[in-house]
Design a protein around this motif. Structure first.
Motif, PDB file in Angstrom:
ATOM      1  N   LEU A   4      38.207  18.326  30.707  1.00  0.00           N
ATOM      2  CA  LEU A   4      39.088  19.436  30.354  1.00  0.00           C
ATOM      3  C   LEU A   4      38.674  20.098  29.051  1.00  0.00           C
ATOM      4  O   LEU A   4      38.761  21.323  28.914  1.00  0.00           O
ATOM      5  CB  LEU A   4      40.533  18.925  30.264  1.00  0.00           C
ATOM      6  N   HIS A   5      38.230  19.309  28.100  1.00  0.00           N
ATOM      7  CA  HIS A   5      37.942  19.836  26.763  1.00  0.00           C
ATOM      8  C   HIS A   5      36.906  20.954  26.808  1.00  0.00           C
ATOM      9  O   HIS A   5      37.089  22.025  26.200  1.00  0.00           O
ATOM     10  CB  HIS A   5      37.456  18.711  25.847  1.00  0.00           C
ATOM     11  N   GLU A   6      35.785  20.724  27.528  1.00  0.00           N
ATOM     12  CA  GLU A   6      34.751  21.755  27.557  1.00  0.00           C
ATOM     13  C   GLU A   6      35.187  22.994  28.332  1.00  0.00           C
ATOM     14  O   GLU A   6      34.759  24.114  28.026  1.00  0.00           O
ATOM     15  CB  GLU A   6      33.440  21.199  28.143  1.00  0.00           C
ATOM     16  N   LEU A   7      36.070  22.808  29.324  1.00  0.00           N
ATOM     17  CA  LEU A   7      36.589  23.958  30.060  1.00  0.00           C
ATOM     18  C   LEU A   7      37.486  24.818  29.166  1.00  0.00           C
ATOM     19  O   LEU A   7      37.335  26.047  29.106  1.00  0.00           O
ATOM     20  CB  LEU A   7      37.363  23.493  31.289  1.00  0.00           C
ATOM     21  N   THR A   8      38.410  24.183  28.457  1.00  0.00           N
ATOM     22  CA  THR A   8      39.317  24.962  27.608  1.00  0.00           C
ATOM     23  C   THR A   8      38.566  25.602  26.443  1.00  0.00           C
ATOM     24  O   THR A   8      38.927  26.699  26.002  1.00  0.00           O
ATOM     25  CB  THR A   8      40.468  24.084  27.082  1.00  0.00           C
ATOM     26  N   ALA A   9      37.519  24.932  25.951  1.00  0.00           N
ATOM     27  CA  ALA A   9      36.712  25.532  24.879  1.00  0.00           C
ATOM     28  C   ALA A   9      36.073  26.831  25.363  1.00  0.00           C
ATOM     29  O   ALA A   9      36.020  27.836  24.627  1.00  0.00           O
ATOM     30  CB  ALA A   9      35.642  24.554  24.416  1.00  0.00           C
ATOM     31  N   PHE A  10      35.593  26.840  26.603  1.00  0.00           N
ATOM     32  CA  PHE A  10      34.996  28.053  27.183  1.00  0.00           C
ATOM     33  C   PHE A  10      36.046  29.152  27.329  1.00  0.00           C
ATOM     34  O   PHE A  10      35.797  30.314  26.988  1.00  0.00           O
ATOM     35  CB  PHE A  10      34.381  27.715  28.540  1.00  0.00           C
ATOM     36  N   LEU A  11      37.206  28.794  27.829  1.00  0.00           N
ATOM     37  CA  LEU A  11      38.258  29.787  28.035  1.00  0.00           C
ATOM     38  C   LEU A  11      38.732  30.382  26.709  1.00  0.00           C
ATOM     39  O   LEU A  11      38.966  31.590  26.609  1.00  0.00           O
ATOM     40  CB  LEU A  11      39.428  29.148  28.788  1.00  0.00           C
ATOM     41  N   LEU A  12      38.873  29.545  25.709  1.00  0.00           N
ATOM     42  CA  LEU A  12      39.291  30.035  24.394  1.00  0.00           C
ATOM     43  C   LEU A  12      38.218  30.938  23.779  1.00  0.00           C
ATOM     44  O   LEU A  12      38.527  31.976  23.183  1.00  0.00           O
ATOM     45  CB  LEU A  12      39.589  28.862  23.464  1.00  0.00           C
ATOM     46  N   LYS A  13      36.959  30.543  23.924  1.00  0.00           N
ATOM     47  CA  LYS A  13      35.854  31.337  23.376  1.00  0.00           C
ATOM     48  C   LYS A  13      35.841  32.739  23.974  1.00  0.00           C
ATOM     49  O   LYS A  13      35.591  33.726  23.267  1.00  0.00           O
ATOM     50  CB  LYS A  13      34.527  30.631  23.652  1.00  0.00           C
ATOM     51  N   HIS A  14      36.137  32.838  25.261  1.00  0.00           N
ATOM     52  CA  HIS A  14      36.086  34.134  25.937  1.00  0.00           C
ATOM     53  C   HIS A  14      37.474  34.772  26.072  1.00  0.00           C
ATOM     54  O   HIS A  14      37.637  35.730  26.825  1.00  0.00           O
ATOM     55  CB  HIS A  14      35.427  33.971  27.308  1.00  0.00           C
TER      56      HIS A  14
ATOM     57  N   LEU B  74      31.114  28.232  35.441  1.00  0.00           N
ATOM     58  CA  LEU B  74      32.006  28.903  34.495  1.00  0.00           C
ATOM     59  C   LEU B  74      31.766  30.415  34.418  1.00  0.00           C
ATOM     60  O   LEU B  74      32.739  31.187  34.319  1.00  0.00           O
ATOM     61  CB  LEU B  74      31.897  28.266  33.111  1.00  0.00           C
ATOM     62  N   PRO B  75      30.526  30.902  34.473  1.00  0.00           N
ATOM     63  CA  PRO B  75      30.345  32.359  34.536  1.00  0.00           C
ATOM     64  C   PRO B  75      30.971  32.960  35.801  1.00  0.00           C
ATOM     65  O   PRO B  75      31.468  34.102  35.760  1.00  0.00           O
ATOM     66  CB  PRO B  75      28.818  32.520  34.545  1.00  0.00           C
ATOM     67  N   MET B  76      30.972  32.210  36.899  1.00  0.00           N
ATOM     68  CA  MET B  76      31.628  32.686  38.120  1.00  0.00           C
ATOM     69  C   MET B  76      33.133  32.817  37.888  1.00  0.00           C
ATOM     70  O   MET B  76      33.771  33.787  38.326  1.00  0.00           O
ATOM     71  CB  MET B  76      31.349  31.719  39.274  1.00  0.00           C
ATOM     72  N   LEU B  77      33.706  31.838  37.190  1.00  0.00           N
ATOM     73  CA  LEU B  77      35.139  31.896  36.878  1.00  0.00           C
ATOM     74  C   LEU B  77      35.439  33.116  36.008  1.00  0.00           C
ATOM     75  O   LEU B  77      36.381  33.872  36.280  1.00  0.00           O
ATOM     76  CB  LEU B  77      35.550  30.604  36.170  1.00  0.00           C
ATOM     77  N   ARG B  78      34.627  33.320  34.989  1.00  0.00           N
ATOM     78  CA  ARG B  78      34.859  34.441  34.081  1.00  0.00           C
ATOM     79  C   ARG B  78      34.773  35.774  34.818  1.00  0.00           C
ATOM     80  O   ARG B  78      35.598  36.681  34.597  1.00  0.00           O
ATOM     81  CB  ARG B  78      33.830  34.403  32.946  1.00  0.00           C
ATOM     82  N   GLU B  79      33.782  35.898  35.695  1.00  0.00           N
ATOM     83  CA  GLU B  79      33.603  37.155  36.432  1.00  0.00           C
ATOM     84  C   GLU B  79      34.806  37.464  37.301  1.00  0.00           C
ATOM     85  O   GLU B  79      35.255  38.605  37.394  1.00  0.00           O
ATOM     86  CB  GLU B  79      32.330  37.043  37.284  1.00  0.00           C
ATOM     87  N   ARG B  80      35.411  36.426  37.901  1.00  0.00           N
ATOM     88  CA  ARG B  80      36.575  36.641  38.756  1.00  0.00           C
ATOM     89  C   ARG B  80      37.817  37.001  37.938  1.00  0.00           C
ATOM     90  O   ARG B  80      38.636  37.817  38.354  1.00  0.00           O
ATOM     91  CB  ARG B  80      36.808  35.408  39.627  1.00  0.00           C
ATOM     92  N   VAL B  81      37.944  36.400  36.786  1.00  0.00           N
ATOM     93  CA  VAL B  81      39.064  36.756  35.909  1.00  0.00           C
ATOM     94  C   VAL B  81      38.940  38.207  35.468  1.00  0.00           C
ATOM     95  O   VAL B  81      39.923  38.961  35.440  1.00  0.00           O
ATOM     96  CB  VAL B  81      39.118  35.809  34.688  1.00  0.00           C
TER      97      VAL B  81
ATOM     98  N   ASP C 217      33.385  24.666  45.876  1.00  0.00           N
ATOM     99  CA  ASP C 217      33.170  23.258  45.535  1.00  0.00           C
ATOM    100  C   ASP C 217      32.152  23.183  44.404  1.00  0.00           C
ATOM    101  O   ASP C 217      31.007  23.636  44.544  1.00  0.00           O
ATOM    102  CB  ASP C 217      32.665  22.511  46.770  1.00  0.00           C
ATOM    103  N   THR C 218      32.541  22.601  43.267  1.00  0.00           N
ATOM    104  CA  THR C 218      31.665  22.581  42.089  1.00  0.00           C
ATOM    105  C   THR C 218      30.903  21.273  41.927  1.00  0.00           C
ATOM    106  O   THR C 218      30.266  21.069  40.893  1.00  0.00           O
ATOM    107  CB  THR C 218      32.485  22.842  40.811  1.00  0.00           C
ATOM    108  N   ARG C 219      30.958  20.397  42.921  1.00  0.00           N
ATOM    109  CA  ARG C 219      30.348  19.071  42.729  1.00  0.00           C
ATOM    110  C   ARG C 219      28.844  19.136  42.433  1.00  0.00           C
ATOM    111  O   ARG C 219      28.296  18.259  41.762  1.00  0.00           O
ATOM    112  CB  ARG C 219      30.628  18.170  43.927  1.00  0.00           C
ATOM    113  N   SER C 220      28.156  20.157  42.956  1.00  0.00           N
ATOM    114  CA  SER C 220      26.711  20.276  42.736  1.00  0.00           C
ATOM    115  C   SER C 220      26.374  21.247  41.616  1.00  0.00           C
ATOM    116  O   SER C 220      25.199  21.534  41.369  1.00  0.00           O
ATOM    117  CB  SER C 220      26.021  20.713  44.035  1.00  0.00           C
TER     118      SER C 220
ATOM    119  N   LEU D  65      28.351  23.259  34.306  1.00  0.00           N
ATOM    120  CA  LEU D  65      29.240  24.238  33.667  1.00  0.00           C
ATOM    121  C   LEU D  65      28.559  25.596  33.542  1.00  0.00           C
ATOM    122  O   LEU D  65      29.199  26.644  33.671  1.00  0.00           O
ATOM    123  CB  LEU D  65      29.671  23.744  32.287  1.00  0.00           C
ATOM    124  N   GLU D  66      27.236  25.550  33.324  1.00  0.00           N
ATOM    125  CA  GLU D  66      26.495  26.799  33.122  1.00  0.00           C
ATOM    126  C   GLU D  66      26.417  27.649  34.385  1.00  0.00           C
ATOM    127  O   GLU D  66      26.133  28.846  34.308  1.00  0.00           O
ATOM    128  CB  GLU D  66      25.076  26.488  32.628  1.00  0.00           C
ATOM    129  N   THR D  67      26.670  27.048  35.553  1.00  0.00           N
ATOM    130  CA  THR D  67      26.601  27.837  36.786  1.00  0.00           C
ATOM    131  C   THR D  67      27.972  28.274  37.285  1.00  0.00           C
ATOM    132  O   THR D  67      28.123  29.391  37.790  1.00  0.00           O
ATOM    133  CB  THR D  67      25.878  27.059  37.906  1.00  0.00           C
TER     134      THR D  67
END
Length: 266
Positions: A102-112, A75-82, A65-68, A71-73
């Motif tokens: 969505l925009h900031e999420l896709t920007a992160f995914l594209l960057k990495h 998104l790195p978890m998402l990247r580590e799992r990928v 649950d990401t409600r709390s 992005l800085e906490t």
């Protein structure tokens, strides 16, 4: 189709951004449900996506649950799992392309350089129309739908101010605006008649869903009386009270088209 965008497959897209719909677990798309069932990790916002939606996940899936979070906490978890080779789902309420960060999420995914797929979902305005049993584009009455929000902590471009959008008197769906209902009502009344119907739709698709149908000049009062200040969608449209018969040309006997040529003259 753009040849640079590969055909969606789970293997080629380790990250799936899935629209969960407005809340009812049955309103997720078949593709979204199937991909959710394959996920190793699911990131979702518990304040917007009901936990019942997670019934589609495997028992072994890690649901976060990401409600709390920021992005800085998370998104790195998402990247580590990928990077560990997991199948990762970002489960978003409604449709990801509408007010979904969505925009900031896709920007992160594209960057990495993490490939991703976006799976559309049912938006709240679509469920609202279904619940109200109306068509929001009635011939000879209204043919446009505007999806917008009022100025809050998120800036709205000046050219998209509610007062100027209201001048079109289209079917207008107002998101994320319950705390600004009095100001929104004033701007809408500058163009819509006071008796224009408005539907206040609270937590559509959730077990505690409520819909209140009122006149536009009572929109702020209804908001205050209900006490709803979040997860509210307003639908303002003359289509909500359309009673006269109105037909599109598509099925009119006087209208010919590719699949129904005009009859030869006698």
């Amino acid at each position: 189709m753009n040849p640079s965008i590969p055909t969606p497959t789970t293997e080629r897209f380790p990250v799936q951004i899935i629209g969960a719909g407005p809340g009812d677990p049955d309103l997720i798309t078949v593709r979204g449900q199937n991909l959710l069932a394959q996920a190793d990790t699911v990131f979702y916002t518990g304040s917007l996506v009901p936990t019942q939606m997670l019934q589609h996940c495997r028992p072994t899936a890690d649901c976060i649950d990401t409600r709390s979070h920021t992005l800085e906490t998370w998104l790195p978890m998402l990247r580590e799992r990928v990077e560990r080779g997991q199948r990762v789902v970002r489960l978003q309420d409604g449709d990801p392309c509408l007010y979904g960060a969505l925009h900031e999420l896709t920007a992160f995914l594209l960057k990495h350089e993490m490939a991703f797929e976006i799976v559309p979902g049912v938006s709240a305005f679509q469920l609202a129309a279904a619940r109200l049993q109306v068509e929001l584009t009635v011939p000879k009455l209204v043919q446009s739908i505007i999806l917008t929000r009022v100025q809050g902590r998120t800036d709205v471009p000046g050219d998209e101010d509610l007062a100027s959008l209201a001048a079109h008197r289209a079917s207008l769906c107002l998101y994320l605006s319950a705390r600004h209902a009095p100001d929104a009502q004033d701007k809408l009344l500058a163009h819509y008649p006071p008796d224009t119907p408005v539907a206040l739709c609270y937590r559509l698709g959730w077990p505690d869903e409520q819909i209140h149908l009122r006149r536009l000049d009572g929109m702020a009062a209804t908001t205050r009386e209900t006490g709803f200040d979040r997860t509210v969608l307003y639908v303002i449209s003359p289509a909500l009270e359309a009673r006269a018969e109105a037909r599109s040309q598509l099925y009119s006997p006087s209208h010919s088209h590719l699949f129904r040529p005009s009859s030869p003259k006698s």
